[in-house]
Structures are given as C-alpha cells and as structure tokens.
Design an enzyme around this catalytic site. Sequence first.
Site, PDB file in Angstrom:
ATOM      1  N   ARG A  71     -30.962 -32.385  31.042  1.00 57.18           N
ATOM      2  CA  ARG A  71     -31.057 -31.535  32.252  1.00 57.18           C
ATOM      3  C   ARG A  71     -30.107 -31.938  33.374  1.00 57.18           C
ATOM      4  O   ARG A  71     -30.271 -31.477  34.503  1.00 57.18           O
ATOM      5  CB  ARG A  71     -32.485 -31.549  32.822  1.00 57.18           C
ATOM      6  N   ASP A 312     -35.931 -32.483  20.344  1.00 56.73           N
ATOM      7  CA  ASP A 312     -35.721 -31.317  21.221  1.00 56.73           C
ATOM      8  C   ASP A 312     -36.444 -31.555  22.554  1.00 56.73           C
ATOM      9  O   ASP A 312     -37.032 -30.640  23.123  1.00 56.73           O
ATOM     10  CB  ASP A 312     -36.184 -30.025  20.549  1.00 56.73           C
TER      11      ASP A 312
HETATM   12 ZN   LIG Z   1     -32.757 -24.662  20.436  1.00 57.38          ZN
END
Ligand SMILES: [Zn+2]
Length: 435
Positions: A71, A312
Amino acid sequence: MHGRTGSSLLLSGGRVIDPANGMDQVADVLLVDGCVEAVGTALPAPEGVTDLDATGFVVTPGFIDSHVHLRDPGFEHKETIASGTSAAAAGGFTAIAAMPNTDPPPDEVPHLEDVIRRGKRDGKVRVYVIGCITRGRRGQQLAPLQELATAGAVAFSDDGDPVEDERLMRQALQISQQIGRPIFPHEEFRAISDGGCMHAGDIAQRLGVKGMPPAAEDDMIARDIELVRQTGGALHIAHISTAGTVDLVRAAKADGLPVTCEVLPHHFYLTDEEVERQGAMAKMAPPLRSDGDVEAMKAGLADGTIDTIATDHAPHTAQEKALSLEQAPFGIVGLETAIGLSMTILVEGGRLDLPTLVEKWTWAPASILGLPGGRLTPGAVGDVTILDPECRWTVDPAAFCSKSTNTPFVGMDLVGRAVATIVAGQIVYQDGFCS
Ligand SMILES: [Zn+2]
C-alpha cells in the site's frame, strides 16, 4: 541490514528442512557475513559466534511471500513498507514481493526504483517489486517491461485488475519469453464477474447480491494458457480459486508449458458460507468458493499442480471493511496468519508433509521469481525461518504488527508458527512465548 555484517550466527540442533537440497535431518546451520557458510552436524563454532539453540524447532530457508500489498506509496493509512515488513517478519517471512497497485504504480523505472530504494532503507525483510504489465494498470498500453526488468522488477502484474485485452497479454508474454521474467496476472473477465461481490451460488442468491461465476477466472486462464502455448512466455497465475483452474493448470503442465500458479490459505480452507457469517470481512477477489473448490486446491497442492502458497496480504482500514458487503473493498491481511494456517490445515490436516509445505513457501517462489533465497546452500543468502511446529496459539489481531486487522480468522486456534525470522544472518524477529 542486508549487507555484510561481519557477525556469525550458529543455529544448532534443529530439524533442518531444505527441500531444494533434499535435506530433512537434525543439523546445525552456520551463517557468516550474511550468508550460509555451512550446514552439517556438530559444526565448530567460530570465535565470536552467537549460538541459537534450535533443538525441538524446524530450521528452514527463509519463507518468501510472493504476493503482498504494501500500500506504499499512496495508501499509507492502510500499510507502509515499515509496518508491512514488520508484519512479514513477525509472520516468519524473510522476503516479500510487493504488488504494484500503489499510487503511483511501478509502471515506469523511477517509480519502481523508489520502492526498491525505500524497501532497502525501511524494510525489516527483503522487498522485491513486481512491476506493472500496463501503464497505470489501466489495461490499455504496455508498460516498459524490459526497462522495468533491468531496473529490478522480478515479475509483472496488474494485480487487482485483469489484462482483458488479449493483444496486450500476448505482447507481454512475448516479452516475458525474451527477458525470462514471468507474467503474474490477476485472472478475471470483468464482463463475467459483472460487479459481483462474492462467489456466484446459493448463498449469493440468498443474500440478494451479485455473484462472481467461476468462469470469470477459468475462461481468462484458458485464454492465457493458450497464449503461453503460442509465445513461450512464462505465466505464474496469481491466487487461483476454482476447481476448473486446477484442471487447466494440470493439463498445461502435462503439455510441458511454462505455467505455474499460487493459492492463498483462505482458498484452501474457507467457503462462501463464511461470507454469510462474517459479511465483508470474508470478501475477497477471487472470492471464497465452494467445498469442491477448496478440495481441488488441496488436491492441487498435493499433486504439485499448485506450486506456491502466498498471502495476498491486502490491508484495509476498519471503516472500509465495516461497509456493506457490496461496498466494502476486497481483501484480507495474511502475513501474520499464513504460516499457522498452512501448517494447521495442510500438515496437521494430513494433506501435505512438512517438507512439501516448506518447499511451496521457499524454493518454489524463489525459483519462479528468480530470487536469491529459498535454499540453504553454502554461499546463499543467510535467510532462515525457525518454526515451532507444536506451538498452539490463537489469532489475535490486537497483536498484529500490520496497520490493519481485517482478517476473518479472529479467535481461530492454530498449531505451528514462526518463532524466529533471520534476514542476512540477522535476527529480525524472535518470539519467546512458545519456546
Ligand atoms: Zn489479485
């Protein structure tokens, strides 16, 4: 932190599991000047060495998470390079690969170099950067893949968004074939997923929300495997979630194509029932699917169709995840639960032996992304994870190092965790509570 430090660390008496070298035995690991010096029994300790007693623990090459959303830059209220890599270290990871859906995204060399430079400066673990496939991740014009690779991009993705345009994906795979870096796409035909917020099935119907049919994923993967057949480029498919995908990848591998894939812990554990229980906290893309899909993930891991496990890790604020199922963003954090989940569900659950699990987190991602770690060969980087396979613990987001706590695993009892994380011969995380 990652340079030559002049210090030595001896990890003695642990069960050393190093799948790349076919090793699984009680041994010592000696790290000198940031690298693996030797692995063997009763290694002599050089002068000034720090001895870490690993008796009763498992010593492995450093775990690598090849799919992380840091991020940073652009969304530092959710995570930063510093907080994300602290979470990685606490979760047992010595290296992570950062996905490019940042602002700006690494679609040109200066943006990529900025993340690499700050990753070296602020990262508690190694930070590798995945460059964009297309400019701005908009799916309209190819990013300068060759230049990005030269500047250090380890792979290419528009993750979060698919590359819908077949011509662009063909070009990307042609370049992949030339430069030897994989294309690592998010596979989802938006015309099929059609703004859905969960798996298309009975539960989506009951909740009265739009579903994402498995075909959204399967059809694009089928297209891209065909493009691999035509171009010879390397395809590493992000976060597969459907039984159909496992079949497609299995067939591609049987044909000898350079196709690999990853799965996330929640896709080999949870189903769409969790969305009914937890709402937006169980919203992710691809979505949690059916029992049959979960079983296909486990079977694919066991027979080698699925090469790697990744998190993820997708931090979002509490306010964002408190929105309705339809409005909340996709994704959950994963760095601090992934090793426990995979040891509990796959190893305790009897689906993988521990060496096979370790390979999927170490040598497999290192070899697919061309990273220096993943094995304990003398001369290799001194990155090591020490696991306590017996440690029983409960997921408590209050203890997370991540800035975000969006996880559907609150209160879950797990067995197995990392008790030490060592990067370039330096201990970057050590947890005493299980030892
Ligand atoms: Zn993805």
